[in-house]
Design a protein around this motif. Structure first.
Motif, mmCIF file in Angstrom:
data_model
loop_
_atom_site.group_PDB
_atom_site.id
_atom_site.type_symbol
_atom_site.label_atom_id
_atom_site.label_comp_id
_atom_site.label_asym_id
_atom_site.label_seq_id
_atom_site.Cartn_x
_atom_site.Cartn_y
_atom_site.Cartn_z
ATOM 1 N N SER A 227 -44.938 21.575 -15.059
ATOM 2 C CA SER A 227 -44.428 21.870 -16.399
ATOM 3 C C SER A 227 -44.417 20.599 -17.238
ATOM 4 O O SER A 227 -44.508 19.482 -16.725
ATOM 5 C CB SER A 227 -43.018 22.447 -16.306
ATOM 6 O OG SER A 227 -42.106 21.441 -15.901
ATOM 7 N N ASP A 228 -44.272 20.778 -18.549
ATOM 8 C CA ASP A 228 -44.227 19.627 -19.451
ATOM 9 C C ASP A 228 -43.060 18.709 -19.107
ATOM 10 O O ASP A 228 -43.191 17.483 -19.139
ATOM 11 C CB ASP A 228 -44.103 20.109 -20.903
ATOM 12 C CG ASP A 228 -45.333 20.864 -21.366
ATOM 13 O OD1 ASP A 228 -46.426 20.590 -20.833
ATOM 14 O OD2 ASP A 228 -45.206 21.734 -22.248
ATOM 15 N N ARG B 38 -41.493 12.745 -14.032
ATOM 16 C CA ARG B 38 -42.187 11.816 -13.138
ATOM 17 C C ARG B 38 -42.427 10.472 -13.824
ATOM 18 O O ARG B 38 -42.301 9.414 -13.202
ATOM 19 C CB ARG B 38 -43.506 12.431 -12.660
ATOM 20 C CG ARG B 38 -43.321 13.438 -11.526
ATOM 21 C CD ARG B 38 -44.646 13.799 -10.880
ATOM 22 N NE ARG B 38 -45.389 14.762 -11.687
ATOM 23 C CZ ARG B 38 -45.229 16.084 -11.588
ATOM 24 N NH1 ARG B 38 -44.341 16.580 -10.737
ATOM 25 N NH2 ARG B 38 -45.940 16.899 -12.332
ATOM 26 N N LYS B 39 -42.753 10.513 -15.103
ATOM 27 C CA LYS B 39 -42.966 9.261 -15.845
ATOM 28 C C LYS B 39 -41.671 8.447 -15.908
ATOM 29 O O LYS B 39 -41.683 7.223 -15.738
ATOM 30 C CB LYS B 39 -43.454 9.561 -17.261
ATOM 31 C CG LYS B 39 -44.827 10.203 -17.340
ATOM 32 C CD LYS B 39 -45.185 10.522 -18.794
ATOM 33 C CE LYS B 39 -46.529 11.226 -18.906
ATOM 34 N NZ LYS B 39 -46.861 11.570 -20.312
ATOM 35 N N GLN C 231 -36.951 6.116 -24.553
ATOM 36 C CA GLN C 231 -37.419 6.659 -25.821
ATOM 37 C C GLN C 231 -38.920 6.466 -26.010
ATOM 38 O O GLN C 231 -39.611 7.356 -26.504
ATOM 39 C CB GLN C 231 -36.670 5.996 -26.977
ATOM 40 C CG GLN C 231 -37.074 6.544 -28.347
ATOM 41 C CD GLN C 231 -36.441 5.772 -29.481
ATOM 42 O OE1 GLN C 231 -36.267 4.562 -29.408
ATOM 43 N NE2 GLN C 231 -36.073 6.473 -30.545
ATOM 44 N N VAL C 232 -39.430 5.323 -25.614
ATOM 45 C CA VAL C 232 -40.857 5.040 -25.768
ATOM 46 C C VAL C 232 -41.680 6.053 -24.982
ATOM 47 O O VAL C 232 -42.687 6.592 -25.469
ATOM 48 C CB VAL C 232 -41.163 3.603 -25.294
ATOM 49 C CG1 VAL C 232 -42.661 3.325 -25.387
ATOM 50 C CG2 VAL C 232 -40.371 2.585 -26.096
ATOM 51 N N HIS D 260 -44.818 11.146 -24.913
ATOM 52 C CA HIS D 260 -45.069 12.422 -24.228
ATOM 53 C C HIS D 260 -45.022 13.579 -25.222
ATOM 54 O O HIS D 260 -45.865 14.486 -25.164
ATOM 55 C CB HIS D 260 -44.017 12.619 -23.135
ATOM 56 C CG HIS D 260 -44.285 13.774 -22.224
ATOM 57 N ND1 HIS D 260 -45.254 13.754 -21.242
ATOM 58 C CD2 HIS D 260 -43.695 14.997 -22.133
ATOM 59 C CE1 HIS D 260 -45.256 14.899 -20.583
ATOM 60 N NE2 HIS D 260 -44.316 15.679 -21.108
ATOM 61 N N CYS D 261 -44.048 13.550 -26.126
ATOM 62 C CA CYS D 261 -43.950 14.605 -27.137
ATOM 63 C C CYS D 261 -45.158 14.583 -28.069
ATOM 64 O O CYS D 261 -45.664 15.642 -28.479
ATOM 65 C CB CYS D 261 -42.659 14.442 -27.944
ATOM 66 S SG CYS D 261 -41.156 14.851 -27.016
ATOM 67 N N GLN D 262 -45.641 13.402 -28.414
ATOM 68 C CA GLN D 262 -46.833 13.299 -29.254
ATOM 69 C C GLN D 262 -48.040 13.914 -28.555
ATOM 70 O O GLN D 262 -48.846 14.617 -29.179
ATOM 71 C CB GLN D 262 -47.115 11.831 -29.579
ATOM 72 C CG GLN D 262 -46.119 11.218 -30.548
ATOM 73 C CD GLN D 262 -46.323 9.727 -30.735
ATOM 74 O OE1 GLN D 262 -46.946 9.068 -29.911
ATOM 75 N NE2 GLN D 262 -45.793 9.184 -31.819
ATOM 76 N N GLU D 263 -48.156 13.688 -27.256
ATOM 77 C CA GLU D 263 -49.276 14.253 -26.503
ATOM 78 C C GLU D 263 -49.218 15.774 -26.439
ATOM 79 O O GLU D 263 -50.254 16.446 -26.395
ATOM 80 C CB GLU D 263 -49.288 13.671 -25.084
ATOM 81 C CG GLU D 263 -49.606 12.188 -25.028
ATOM 82 C CD GLU D 263 -49.426 11.600 -23.640
ATOM 83 O OE1 GLU D 263 -48.904 12.331 -22.757
ATOM 84 O OE2 GLU D 263 -49.788 10.433 -23.435
ATOM 85 N N LEU D 264 -47.996 16.317 -26.449
ATOM 86 C CA LEU D 264 -47.822 17.775 -26.366
ATOM 87 C C LEU D 264 -47.811 18.455 -27.726
ATOM 88 O O LEU D 264 -47.846 19.683 -27.809
ATOM 89 C CB LEU D 264 -46.506 18.097 -25.642
ATOM 90 C CG LEU D 264 -46.393 17.670 -24.181
ATOM 91 C CD1 LEU D 264 -44.978 17.911 -23.668
ATOM 92 C CD2 LEU D 264 -47.410 18.417 -23.330
#
Length: 349
Positions: A19-20, A26-27, A306-307, A312-316
């Motif tokens: 999942s997203d 994991r990151k 936050q970074v 991650h949100c930008q990628e999604l």
């Protein structure tokens, strides 16, 4: 730079497996950001405790003088910092064991500032599960204010009376929030489902007795009343100013509108930009998105997280909202004004 920053991204970049949120977890874990920070919290607890004791020592030393109101203002901020510590303790950021967390939370909340820790923890846990959900988030109950137009249409009593001008009344009403926390803690003792009611009640009433006893012992009645008003009112304003930027003015979910965990937390939360002073004043809750995604993450790790979360949100293609503190208040007040619109409309003849 604009006062408001939304970080959209290409919607076609997806993780290969899981999942997203699992991918994001994991990151975060690989970056070591879920590890505990005992040294940080030992220093923070010691600092807040020193300020707490120092404030009451100053109260005694200043004594029968109107300068005591400056001490009241100082202690309002200190009480807010104690509340922020209790918040981190409740989220298991400080201690690994539940019993240590609960005991420390009661000492800080019930005994330290007169806030019912068990009641607040239950309420706050339900908020985290369904932030900004009109039916499921206890922070959106229209007990005094209305948070949506649906609530405005159905409002009666005090919410309908105040709803017309609630955006203008919001900060003045925060002066009552400290008193409301005390009252809610006391009322919760009647709930048989509340765990450790005896300990909760004993610490709560011990706080009230020592607090009021100290005021009446050191100050004449009129000055004691003034100290009480300044201290508790500013305490309420400070707490409200910490929590108002987090979700107020963000999308409100209703009914079966429950996106996946990552989107449910990110899209209903707002971050506040700022440096170290903002981090201290807001207790790390200026990283509200990261906190809601990882509630047990120690607050000093949120800035680093936050970074990772934003990228991650930008990628999604998930919008990630970050504003200045002033803009966050403006958005919250605009949302309140918008929600109260049906009450301002004239009643058809």
């Amino acid at each position: 730079m604009d006062s408001q920053t939304v970080h959209p991204a290409p919607p076609d970049i997806r993780q290969a497996t899981g999942s997203d949120f699992a991918q994001l977890s994991r990151k975060i874990a690989d970056a070591g950001l879920m590890g505990r920070r005992p040294g940080y919290y030992a220093a923070r607890i010691a600092s807040v405790a020193a300020l707490y004791v120092g404030g009451w020592v100053a109260f005694v030393l200043v004594g029968d003088s109107w300068w005591t109101l400056a001490v009241a203002a100082f202690l309002a901020v200190v009480f807010g910092q104690v509340a922020l510590l209790a918040h981190d303790v409740a989220h298991r950021q400080v201690f690994r064991l539940r019993k240590a967390s609960e005991r420390t939370g009661r000492i800080a909340g019930n005994a330290g500032i007169g806030m019912g820790y068990g009641w607040w923890q239950d309420k706050h846990t339900r908020h985290h599960a369904n932030p900004n959900h009109e039916e499921l988030d206890p922070d959106l109950i229209p007990d005094v204010l209305v948070w949506s137009r649906n609530q405005a249409h159905a409002s009666t009593g005090l919410p309908r009376l105040l709803g017309r001008y609630q955006a203008f009344l919001f900060f003045p009403l925060l002066t009552l929030e400290g008193f409301n926390l005390h009252l809610s803690g006391v009322r919760s003792l009647a709930d048989r489902s509340l765990k450790n009611r005896v300990a909760e009640g004993s610490m709560l009433f011990a706080h009230f007795a020592v607090y009021l006893g100290a005021l009446l012992l050191v100050l004449p009645p009129g000055m004691a009343l003034a100290f009480l008003a300044v201290h508790q009112c500013l305490f309420g304003v400070y707490l409200g100013s910490i929590f108002a930027p987090n979700h107020k003015g963000m999308p409100i979910l209703t009914g079966d509108d429950r996106p996946d965990f990552l989107r449910r937390q990110v899209l209903t939360s707002r971050n506040v930009r700022g440096g170290w002073f903002t981090d201290v004043a807001l207790g790390g809750l200026n990283y509200q998105i990261e906190h809601h995604l990882f509630p047990s993450m120690p607050s000093p790790h949120l800035r680093k997280a936050q970074v990772i979360v934003r990228r991650h949100c930008q990628e999604l293609g998930v919008d990630y909202l970050e504003t200045s503190l002033i803009t966050s208040y403006r958005q919250a007040l605009s949302s309140l004004h918008h929600a109260g619109a049906p009450i301002r409309q004239p009643v058809p003849a």
